[in-house]
Design a protein around this motif. Structure first.
Motif, PDB file in Angstrom:
ATOM      1  N   ARG A 169       0.850  -1.198   0.000  1.00  0.00           N
ATOM      2  CA  ARG A 169       0.000   0.000   0.000  1.00  0.00           C
ATOM      3  C   ARG A 169       0.882   1.243   0.000  1.00  0.00           C
ATOM      4  NH1 ARG A 169      -5.856   0.392   2.628  1.00  0.00           N
ATOM      5  NH2 ARG A 169      -6.419   2.444   1.823  1.00  0.00           N
ATOM      6  N   ASP A 170       0.532   2.187  -0.841  1.00  0.00           N
ATOM      7  CA  ASP A 170       1.259   3.445  -0.946  1.00  0.00           C
ATOM      8  C   ASP A 170       0.244   4.573  -0.849  1.00  0.00           C
ATOM      9  OD1 ASP A 170       2.994   5.502  -1.388  1.00  0.00           O
ATOM     10  OD2 ASP A 170       3.378   5.038  -3.498  1.00  0.00           O
ATOM     11  N   GLY A 171      -0.011   5.023   0.409  1.00  0.00           N
ATOM     12  CA  GLY A 171      -1.033   6.035   0.623  1.00  0.00           C
ATOM     13  C   GLY A 171      -2.408   5.459   0.340  1.00  0.00           C
ATOM     14  N   GLU A 172      -3.121   6.044  -0.622  1.00  0.00           N
ATOM     15  CA  GLU A 172      -4.447   5.572  -0.995  1.00  0.00           C
ATOM     16  C   GLU A 172      -4.404   4.603  -2.176  1.00  0.00           C
ATOM     17  OE1 GLU A 172      -7.287   6.231   0.690  1.00  0.00           O
ATOM     18  OE2 GLU A 172      -5.899   7.139   2.136  1.00  0.00           O
ATOM     19  N   ALA A 173      -3.211   4.304  -2.628  1.00  0.00           N
ATOM     20  CA  ALA A 173      -3.064   3.432  -3.802  1.00  0.00           C
ATOM     21  C   ALA A 173      -2.219   2.212  -3.439  1.00  0.00           C
ATOM     22  CB  ALA A 173      -2.425   4.206  -4.950  1.00  0.00           C
TER      23      ALA A 173
END
Length: 286
Positions: free
Chosen positions: A110-114
């Protein structure tokens, strides 16, 4: 069944670990799995589990808590995906935390909201050749799990109930080599039919005449004349009762008109194959 004493005798400095199937291929739960795992772990080994029979224990058994370090899931057996040519098939591997560093790359992070694909895991075994090939099958299985939710446990309970129902209803006409409650499948033999010179294969072929796809036969190999019946959670009681009544009728035919079984199947377009010739002189082209 697994013997803790035998495992202890085999675990030495050259043994990396043990692979188990639980429930096992007899359809029985390995009650002493924790003791076996303790022995293996005490000598620096790992316990790897074949998840072929997870259909019996979803929501019931926590594999990590009984000593399993890694387990692969047969999605086509438990989580509603196609098998083989209808697939491709997929068998995701689940591991405990101490094995996580060695999992393949890339990994979904997961990278923030993406979400992104991450390759930077120095201890990873590397990239798996078919990473992209079975993605759709994995998504299908995950969707099935999400849609079922807590009802996955109910599915396992129904599978176990159905198998034990069949076990009890056929135990007086088919030999039961292991007389104890089973999990999702029950194993009989053709011992009661031996006096009439009727085999497991004969009974399986006769089932075809009555419109039933025969169950697995002659497996597991440790059971002579094995008949493995696995109804799963999807069959209705009506269907199971019809199957039981049919099998009981076939055992009566074995006594009274055995030639019906020896010449079965008679209804399908394709009759019984010459299996000896097929094995000795296989036709491998169209």
């Amino acid at each position: 069944m697994l013997s803790a004493e035998r495992v202890a005798g085999l675990m030495d400095e050259d043994t990396a670990g043990i692979m188990v199937t639980n429930p096992n291929t007899l359809g029985l739960f390995e009650d002493n799995i924790r003791k076996v795992a303790e022995i293996v772990h005490a000598r620096g080994g790992l316990v790897y589990c074949d998840g072929a029979n997870m259909n019996a224990v979803m929501g019931v058994v926590r594999m990590g808590e009984i000593g399993i370090d890694a387990i692969h899931l047969n999605l086509h057996k438990t989580f509603s995906t196609p098998h083989g040519g209808g697939g491709p098939g997929a068998g995701p591997v689940c591991v405990k935390k101490h094995l996580e560093p060695f999992l393949p790359v890339p990994r979904v992070v997961r990278d923030g909201e993406a979400y992104d694909l991450e390759y930077n895991f120095p201890e990873s075994i590397g990239k798996i050749h078919a990473f992209y090939g079975n993605f759709g099958v994995l998504i299908r299985a995950y969707s099935y799990i999400l849609s079922m939710g807590r009802e996955l446990k109910t599915a396992s309970q129904h599978a176990v109930l159905s198998a034990n129902y069949i076990r009890e209803k056929l135990r007086d006409v088919l030999h039961l080599p292991y007389d104890r409650p089973c999990m999702h499948e029950c194993v009989f033999t053709d011992k009661f039919q031996e006096p009439y010179k009727i085999t497991t294969l004969d009974m399986a072929k006769r089932l075809i005449d009555y419109g039933f796809h025969p169950p697995t036969i002659y497996f597991p190999l440790v059971v002579h004349g094995a008949i493995m019946i696995e109804p799963t959670e999807t069959e209705s009681k009506e269907n199971i009762d019809q199957f039981i009544a049919t099998f009981r009728k076939i055992t009566e035919e074995a006594k009274e008109t055995p030639e019906l079984l020896r010449n079965a199947p008679q209804v399908p377009k394709v009759r019984r194959m010459d299996e000896a010739t097929a094995a000795r002189k296989p036709c491998l082209v169209g």
